[in-house]
Scaffold this motif. Structure first.
Motif, short mmCIF file in Angstrom:
data_model
loop_
_atom_site.label_atom_id
_atom_site.label_comp_id
_atom_site.label_asym_id
_atom_site.label_seq_id
_atom_site.Cartn_x
_atom_site.Cartn_y
_atom_site.Cartn_z
N SER A 51 0.84 -1.21 0.00
CA SER A 51 0.00 0.00 0.00
C SER A 51 0.87 1.25 0.00
CB SER A 51 -0.95 0.00 1.20
OG SER A 51 -0.27 0.29 2.40
N LEU A 52 2.00 1.20 0.71
CA LEU A 52 2.90 2.35 0.73
C LEU A 52 3.54 2.55 -0.64
CD1 LEU A 52 4.69 1.77 4.16
CD2 LEU A 52 2.95 3.49 3.64
N ALA A 53 3.89 1.44 -1.31
CA ALA A 53 4.50 1.53 -2.64
C ALA A 53 3.54 2.14 -3.66
CB ALA A 53 4.94 0.14 -3.11
N VAL A 54 2.24 1.90 -3.47
CA VAL A 54 1.23 2.51 -4.35
C VAL A 54 0.94 3.94 -3.91
CG1 VAL A 54 -1.17 2.36 -5.15
CG2 VAL A 54 0.19 0.27 -4.88
N SER A 55 0.91 4.15 -2.60
CA SER A 55 0.53 5.46 -2.06
C SER A 55 1.49 6.57 -2.46
CB SER A 55 0.45 5.40 -0.53
OG SER A 55 -0.61 4.60 -0.11
N LEU A 56 2.79 6.30 -2.38
CA LEU A 56 3.77 7.37 -2.58
C LEU A 56 3.65 8.02 -3.96
CD1 LEU A 56 5.97 8.98 -1.26
CD2 LEU A 56 7.64 7.25 -1.98
N PRO A 57 3.72 7.27 -5.07
CA PRO A 57 3.54 7.94 -6.37
C PRO A 57 2.16 8.53 -6.56
CG PRO A 57 3.69 5.55 -6.63
CD PRO A 57 4.05 5.84 -5.22
N THR A 58 1.14 7.89 -5.98
CA THR A 58 -0.22 8.42 -6.07
C THR A 58 -0.31 9.78 -5.39
OG1 THR A 58 -1.15 6.18 -6.11
CG2 THR A 58 -2.65 7.98 -5.54
N MET A 59 0.29 9.89 -4.21
CA MET A 59 0.27 11.16 -3.48
C MET A 59 1.06 12.23 -4.20
SD MET A 59 0.68 9.78 0.40
CE MET A 59 0.47 11.41 1.12
N LEU A 60 2.16 11.85 -4.82
CA LEU A 60 2.98 12.82 -5.55
C LEU A 60 2.20 13.42 -6.72
CD1 LEU A 60 6.46 11.01 -5.58
CD2 LEU A 60 5.90 13.16 -4.42
N VAL A 61 1.41 12.60 -7.39
CA VAL A 61 0.58 13.10 -8.50
C VAL A 61 -0.46 14.08 -7.97
CG1 VAL A 61 -1.18 12.45 -10.19
CG2 VAL A 61 0.94 11.15 -10.04
N GLY A 62 -1.15 13.70 -6.89
CA GLY A 62 -2.14 14.61 -6.31
C GLY A 62 -1.50 15.90 -5.83
N PHE A 63 -0.33 15.78 -5.22
CA PHE A 63 0.39 16.94 -4.71
C PHE A 63 0.78 17.87 -5.85
CE2 PHE A 63 3.96 18.90 -2.23
CZ PHE A 63 3.21 19.26 -1.13
N THR A 64 1.22 17.29 -6.96
CA THR A 64 1.59 18.09 -8.14
C THR A 64 0.38 18.85 -8.67
OG1 THR A 64 3.31 16.50 -8.75
CG2 THR A 64 2.53 17.98 -10.48
#
Length: 267
Positions: free
Chosen positions: A186-199
């Protein structure tokens, strides 16, 4: 005054991090109500600050978990990670864009509704023995993963959370992953997902809230990391049959208060 606010942010971060750590999450779903209710940030600003703090917590959590779940075990499950990311990255971008277009009152209600959703998942979605969709394979599994990832990405962006409260049940029930491995996946999926939202959030004027509150954000992120560690050490001390309904009740109460919240912070 600034020092007291920083200490308050650290204390809240530690408290919510400990709550999240008790169930293997980062605690962002508990942090958001404090940002809105206690610290009086406007809804979108609170979501952005929550997202920033969550990014720091998630970035540190994956290496910490490597002692329990080796990174090569996580990497070996790359098809699952890619499958969920195919939906979650798009969902994160869409969710963040939607949040920036909603007025504050509507966003409060959306946040409240999603907190109740998370509360329901906490109580009913964490049983590893529950009947899942492991019989679904091939193209149907890929489609199911993309749809689930998209929905999780939208929710994660709207709340400013990592999405582990939704990802872990999905990984267990849909892919049949071991509960410990599911936490790291879940962390491996969360990190790039959060970076996209953050961008996506960085394109909105409300993103300036980070620059105006750097010390506050760092204090809350530091407290969250400390709290997550404390909660992790206490994992299992309180039986889940007691803990999960209690945490769900906290989220429901928070959702009610956010729904009725009408006076956002003016900075």
């Amino acid at each position: 005054m600034i020092e007291r606010r920083g200490l308050g942010a650290f204390a809240v971060g530690t408290g919510v991090g400990s709550l999240g750590g008790l169930i293997g999450l980062g605690g962002a779903e508990f942090r958001l109500p404090f940002l809105i209710g206690l610290f009086r940030f406007a809804a979108l600003e609170a979501v952005i600050l929550n997202k920033a703090a969550s990014l720091v917590v998630v970035a540190t959590a994956l290496p910490f978990r490597a002692t329990t779940v080796p990174l090569d075990s996580v990497a070996a499950q790359w098809p699952i990670i890619v499958n969920l990311l195919a939906g979650s990255l798009l969902g994160a971008w869409f969710g963040a864009g939607w949040a920036t277009r909603l007025n504050s009152a509507t966003l409060h209600k959306v946040i409240a509704a999603l907190l109740i959703l998370v509360a329901i998942v906490l109580v009913f979605g964490r049983d590893p023995d529950a009947a899942g969709l492991q019989s679904v394979t091939g193209a149907a599994l890929i489609v199911a993963g993309i749809i689930a990832g998209f929905a999780i990405g939208v929710v994660a962006s709207l709340l400013g959370v990592a999405g582990g409260e939704l990802l872990i049940p999905t990984l267990v029930l849909v892919y049949g992953a071991d509960i410990k491995l599911a936490g790291s996946l879940s962390l491996a999926v969360s990190l790039p997902t959060m970076l996209v939202g953050f961008t996506r959030y960085s394109r909105d004027q409300s993103f300036s809230v980070i620059g105006r509150n750097k010390a506050f954000l760092l204090a809350m992120a530091a407290g969250s990391i400390v709290g997550t560690y404390i909660g992790g050490r206490l994992l299992g001390v309180i039986p889940e049959r007691i803990l999960l309904p209690l945490l769900a009740a906290i989220l429901v109460i928070s959702a009610y208060k956010i729904w009725r919240h009408e006076q956002p912070h003016r900075s």
